[in-house]
Design a protein around this motif. Structure first.
Motif, PDB file in Angstrom:
ATOM      1  N   GLU A  24      -3.367  10.910  -1.740  1.00 31.99           N
ATOM      2  CA  GLU A  24      -2.205  10.510  -2.553  1.00 31.99           C
ATOM      3  C   GLU A  24      -1.779   9.078  -2.242  1.00 31.99           C
ATOM      4  OE1 GLU A  24       0.413  14.366  -3.443  1.00 31.99           O
ATOM      5  OE2 GLU A  24      -0.138  14.217  -1.329  1.00 31.99           O
ATOM      6  N   ILE A  25      -1.953   8.661  -1.003  1.00 27.16           N
ATOM      7  CA  ILE A  25      -1.640   7.275  -0.644  1.00 27.16           C
ATOM      8  C   ILE A  25      -2.559   6.318  -1.394  1.00 27.16           C
ATOM      9  CG2 ILE A  25      -1.744   5.597   1.245  1.00 27.16           C
ATOM     10  CD1 ILE A  25      -0.749   7.794   3.123  1.00 27.16           C
ATOM     11  N   VAL A  26      -3.860   6.615  -1.397  1.00 30.64           N
ATOM     12  CA  VAL A  26      -4.812   5.758  -2.112  1.00 30.64           C
ATOM     13  C   VAL A  26      -4.525   5.754  -3.612  1.00 30.64           C
ATOM     14  CG1 VAL A  26      -7.240   5.460  -2.742  1.00 30.64           C
ATOM     15  CG2 VAL A  26      -6.626   6.019  -0.396  1.00 30.64           C
ATOM     16  N   ALA A  27      -4.317   6.939  -4.183  1.00 33.41           N
ATOM     17  CA  ALA A  27      -4.096   7.042  -5.627  1.00 33.41           C
ATOM     18  C   ALA A  27      -2.862   6.268  -6.063  1.00 33.41           C
ATOM     19  CB  ALA A  27      -3.968   8.517  -6.026  1.00 33.41           C
ATOM     20  N   THR A  78       5.835   5.777  -2.181  1.00 30.35           N
ATOM     21  CA  THR A  78       4.853   4.973  -2.908  1.00 30.35           C
ATOM     22  C   THR A  78       5.384   3.567  -3.187  1.00 30.35           C
ATOM     23  OG1 THR A  78       5.594   5.468  -5.159  1.00 30.35           O
ATOM     24  CG2 THR A  78       4.214   7.113  -4.070  1.00 30.35           C
ATOM     25  N   PRO A  79       4.491   2.629  -3.555  1.00 32.94           N
ATOM     26  CA  PRO A  79       4.955   1.276  -3.886  1.00 32.94           C
ATOM     27  C   PRO A  79       6.032   1.261  -4.968  1.00 32.94           C
ATOM     28  CG  PRO A  79       2.585   1.274  -3.618  1.00 32.94           C
ATOM     29  CD  PRO A  79       3.012   2.716  -3.549  1.00 32.94           C
ATOM     30  N   VAL A  91       0.849  -1.196   0.000  1.00 37.81           N
ATOM     31  CA  VAL A  91       0.000   0.000   0.000  1.00 37.81           C
ATOM     32  C   VAL A  91       0.882   1.242   0.000  1.00 37.81           C
ATOM     33  CG1 VAL A  91      -1.767   1.299   1.245  1.00 37.81           C
ATOM     34  CG2 VAL A  91      -1.809  -1.212   1.256  1.00 37.81           C
ATOM     35  N   ILE A  92       1.830   1.290   0.913  1.00 42.96           N
ATOM     36  CA  ILE A  92       2.721   2.436   1.044  1.00 42.96           C
ATOM     37  C   ILE A  92       3.924   2.019   1.883  1.00 42.96           C
ATOM     38  CG2 ILE A  92       1.773   3.409   3.180  1.00 42.96           C
ATOM     39  CD1 ILE A  92       2.537   5.515   0.072  1.00 42.96           C
ATOM     40  N   TYR A  93       5.048   2.651   1.655  1.00 45.99           N
ATOM     41  CA  TYR A  93       6.209   2.506   2.529  1.00 45.99           C
ATOM     42  C   TYR A  93       6.303   3.744   3.414  1.00 45.99           C
ATOM     43  CZ  TYR A  93       7.947  -0.997  -0.862  1.00 45.99           C
ATOM     44  OH  TYR A  93       8.088  -2.079  -1.692  1.00 45.99           O
ATOM     45  N   THR A  94       6.767   3.552   4.649  1.00 45.12           N
ATOM     46  CA  THR A  94       7.138   4.700   5.464  1.00 45.12           C
ATOM     47  C   THR A  94       8.640   4.662   5.662  1.00 45.12           C
ATOM     48  OG1 THR A  94       6.826   3.556   7.582  1.00 45.12           O
ATOM     49  CG2 THR A  94       4.927   4.714   6.651  1.00 45.12           C
ATOM     50  N   ALA A  95       9.284   5.799   5.494  1.00 47.76           N
ATOM     51  CA  ALA A  95      10.741   5.896   5.623  1.00 47.76           C
ATOM     52  C   ALA A  95      11.074   6.850   6.754  1.00 47.76           C
ATOM     53  CB  ALA A  95      11.355   6.405   4.318  1.00 47.76           C
ATOM     54  N   GLY A  96      12.092   6.495   7.532  1.00 49.72           N
ATOM     55  CA  GLY A  96      12.540   7.339   8.625  1.00 49.72           C
ATOM     56  C   GLY A  96      13.897   6.894   9.105  1.00 49.72           C
ATOM     57  N   ARG A  97      14.453   7.641  10.052  1.00 45.85           N
ATOM     58  CA  ARG A  97      15.791   7.315  10.546  1.00 45.85           C
ATOM     59  C   ARG A  97      15.768   6.187  11.567  1.00 45.85           C
ATOM     60  NH1 ARG A  97      18.153  12.554  12.848  1.00 45.85           N
ATOM     61  NH2 ARG A  97      19.918  11.165  13.238  1.00 45.85           N
ATOM     62  N   ASN A 129       6.775  16.422  -4.144  1.00 48.64           N
ATOM     63  CA  ASN A 129       6.807  16.013  -5.550  1.00 48.64           C
ATOM     64  C   ASN A 129       5.411  15.854  -6.148  1.00 48.64           C
ATOM     65  OD1 ASN A 129       9.723  15.728  -5.741  1.00 48.64           O
ATOM     66  ND2 ASN A 129       9.486  13.935  -4.419  1.00 48.64           N
ATOM     67  N   GLY A 130       4.515  15.253  -5.378  1.00 51.06           N
ATOM     68  CA  GLY A 130       3.203  14.948  -5.925  1.00 51.06           C
ATOM     69  C   GLY A 130       3.264  13.786  -6.893  1.00 51.06           C
ATOM     70  N   ILE A 131       2.147  13.502  -7.531  1.00 51.84           N
ATOM     71  CA  ILE A 131       2.040  12.368  -8.458  1.00 51.84           C
ATOM     72  C   ILE A 131       1.561  12.887  -9.806  1.00 51.84           C
ATOM     73  CG2 ILE A 131       1.046  10.073  -8.775  1.00 51.84           C
ATOM     74  CD1 ILE A 131       0.040  10.587  -5.726  1.00 51.84           C
ATOM     75  N   GLU A 132       2.262  12.518 -10.842  1.00 52.89           N
ATOM     76  CA  GLU A 132       1.878  12.901 -12.198  1.00 52.89           C
ATOM     77  C   GLU A 132       0.846  11.902 -12.716  1.00 52.89           C
ATOM     78  OE1 GLU A 132       1.695  15.319 -15.415  1.00 52.89           O
ATOM     79  OE2 GLU A 132       2.974  15.655 -13.667  1.00 52.89           O
ATOM     80  N   PRO A 133      -0.324  12.360 -13.179  1.00 49.13           N
ATOM     81  CA  PRO A 133      -1.347  11.426 -13.657  1.00 49.13           C
ATOM     82  C   PRO A 133      -0.977  10.788 -14.990  1.00 49.13           C
ATOM     83  CG  PRO A 133      -2.036  13.683 -14.065  1.00 49.13           C
ATOM     84  CD  PRO A 133      -0.757  13.769 -13.264  1.00 49.13           C
ATOM     85  N   ASP A 134      -1.656   9.722 -15.323  1.00 48.54           N
ATOM     86  CA  ASP A 134      -1.434   9.044 -16.611  1.00 48.54           C
ATOM     87  C   ASP A 134      -2.033   9.846 -17.756  1.00 48.54           C
ATOM     88  OD1 ASP A 134      -0.293   6.543 -15.498  1.00 48.54           O
ATOM     89  OD2 ASP A 134      -2.276   6.355 -14.610  1.00 48.54           O
ATOM     90  N   TYR A 135      -3.158  10.507 -17.504  1.00 46.58           N
ATOM     91  CA  TYR A 135      -3.854  11.269 -18.543  1.00 46.58           C
ATOM     92  C   TYR A 135      -4.286  12.610 -17.966  1.00 46.58           C
ATOM     93  CZ  TYR A 135      -4.348   6.684 -20.823  1.00 46.58           C
ATOM     94  OH  TYR A 135      -4.109   5.454 -21.388  1.00 46.58           O
ATOM     95  N   LYS A 136      -4.224  13.645 -18.792  1.00 47.33           N
ATOM     96  CA  LYS A 136      -4.729  14.950 -18.387  1.00 47.33           C
ATOM     97  C   LYS A 136      -6.256  15.014 -18.554  1.00 47.33           C
ATOM     98  CE  LYS A 136      -0.668  16.798 -17.599  1.00 47.33           C
ATOM     99  NZ  LYS A 136      -0.252  17.179 -16.224  1.00 47.33           N
TER     100      LYS A 136
END
Length: 471
Positions: free
Chosen positions: A389-392, A435-436, A350-356, A444-451
């Motif tokens: 954004e996590i779901v998308a 993200t996966p 679903v998602i990764y979490t990154a930290g120290r 950064n956000g996520i760039e969609p596949d189609y406008k």
């Protein structure tokens, strides 16, 4: 529970126009258990929730806005007693250095950041620069507790992270003690032409109490319960705004730079309303049925109501789903994670979490198979943030959905709150979401596949190709 059903015989999918845009808001909170280092009270996920903490504030009716600026609330004496008590406590700490010294408190805050802080701006943060900061600070005379707290504030502000901040003992105590609700508004500090701090509404929970009352994005907050908030921090203002559910707070705002001033009586709200709107669309001359779902925020009802809506749409013959996350600022991150799992195969990330620290590094996966397998189109825009954004990305990166619209907001930081030994606290950014496909969401956000909306055969071809590539 209220879910709105509206069937339309329209031959083309026409999602309703998005509400007035709101940015960065979302209220997104994820609580963790107490930690022993030093005392981890809560874990707050997201960004502008940096000011969405919980406080108690007495509430009484206010006079008309025309005299609000000169208004002295009748409960001022009780507030003074509370203030006197706070001053007395601070003096007690200052006069009892054997409990913990000022230098020890500053060093404790420094060590928490040194051990846990995840810096996103390398020009402002590095282990080497932070070590030098310690040497500079501990060479300073710390004769009073208030001086130590001021040093911690400046130390944290030097990190360049707007979500890492100091909590006074009174602020930390109130946050730990009360379970209060707010009015669905996020604030951001802006300097005026004279360099003084003014507060603007950065974002609103759509259809939340403030939004429904008439508050709009970009409004300047002037007064809260008759208190002039000019020069106050967003954190201080929200400590006045927030209070028990079903009580009211009076806020005065100015619309735009030169707009009118209005006063609103806003009822605080704890009971979540359904964030789901859905309808069935008839496509291709009625040969294809598409279930359209708009998810406005991730509150406590989001997953349950979305499942109910999707099952009803399936029973009505929907073979495709459109999930509209435009202007969805986020909310409860765990709800977003659980919604993503509805569409994923067992073992999918679903998602990764990154930290120290190791407890902040996780791979969150789906534990069972999908509840829904029909192709999904996710609508996104520049105000799609955080849990949205996590779901998308979870659906996109696992070849379960295509994304259509604009690049998303890019908000994916995780904060934790630590208690210091004198009863104060620090909020520190300790992690971020990845993200996966290992894209850093934050900034950064996520760039969609189609406008623009693609043809239905393109959707099927795109997902089929994606699945083969992962195959």
């Amino acid at each position: 529970m209220r879910i709105f059903l509206c069937s339309s015989p329209s031959s083309s999918l026409s999602p309703p126009p998005p509400p007035p845009p709101a940015t960065n808001h979302h209220r997104q909170k994820s609580l963790t258990t107490l930690s022993q280092k030093p005392s981890l009270l809560r874990s707050l996920s997201g960004a502008a929730i940096s000011v969405n903490l919980i406080f108690f504030s007495p509430v009484l009716p206010l006079p008309p806005p025309s005299i609000a600026s000169n208004y002295t609330p009748p409960f001022v004496q009780s507030e003074c007693r509370e203030e006197d008590k706070q001053i007395e406590n601070e003096k007690r700490f200052e006069n009892a250095p054997e409990l913990v010294t000022n230098e020890e408190i500053v060093k404790e805050a420094w060590e928490i950041v040194n051990d846990s802080f995840l810096g996103t701006d390398r020009s402002r943060w590095s282990p080497q620069s932070w070590l030098q900061k310690k040497e500079d600070i501990l060479s300073t005379s710390l004769q009073t507790r208030s001086k130590a707290h001021d040093i911690i504030r400046r130390m944290l502000s030097s990190l360049g992270d707007p979500y890492t901040r100091f909590l006074s003992p009174a602020e930390f105590s109130k946050m730990a003690r009360y379970d209060m609700s707010g009015i669905g508004v996020n604030l951001r500090e802006f300097p005026d032409e004279n360099g003084e701090v003014k507060l603007k509404v950065l974002g609103l929970i759509l259809d939340g109490p403030a939004h429904s009352a008439g508050v709009r994005q970009g409004d300047e907050l002037l007064f809260v319960n008759g208190v002039n908030v000019k020069g106050k921090s967003a954190f201080e203002a929200l400590s006045i705004i927030q209070g028990p559910s079903e009580t009211s707070v009076n806020i005065m705002v100015k619309h735009g730079n030169c707009g009118p001033v209005q006063s609103f009586e806003v009822q605080r709200q704890l009971v979540a309303k359904t964030p789901v709107f859905y309808r069935l669309e008839q496509m291709d001359n009625g040969n294809t049925k598409v279930g359209y779902l708009r998810l406005k925020e991730f509150n406590a009802l989001a997953r349950k109501d979305l499942v109910t809506a999707m099952k009803r749409l399936q029973d009505m013959g929907a073979s495709f789903f459109v999930l509209d996350l435009r202007d969805n600022l986020g909310g409860l991150v765990q709800e977003g994670i659980e919604i993503a799992k509805l569409f994923l195969n067992e073992g999918n990330t679903v998602i990764y979490t990154a930290g120290r620290e190791s407890q902040n590094i996780k791979n969150i996966i789906a534990e069972s198979g999908p509840l829904f397998t029909a192709p999904v189109i996710v609508l996104v825009n520049k105000n799609t943030a955080s849990a949205s954004e996590i779901v998308a990305t979870a659906l996109h990166d696992n070849c379960r959905a295509i994304l259509v619209g604009e690049r998303t907001y890019g908000k994916g930081l995780i904060q934790s709150v630590f208690e210091l030994r004198d009863g104060s606290g620090v909020v520190v950014t300790v992690g971020k979401y990845v993200t996966p496909n290992h894209l850093d969401i934050n900034g950064n956000g996520i760039e969609p596949d189609y406008k623009k909306f693609p043809a239905w055969n393109e959707v099927a071809e795109h997902l089929s190709k994606c699945q083969k590539q992962q195959g």
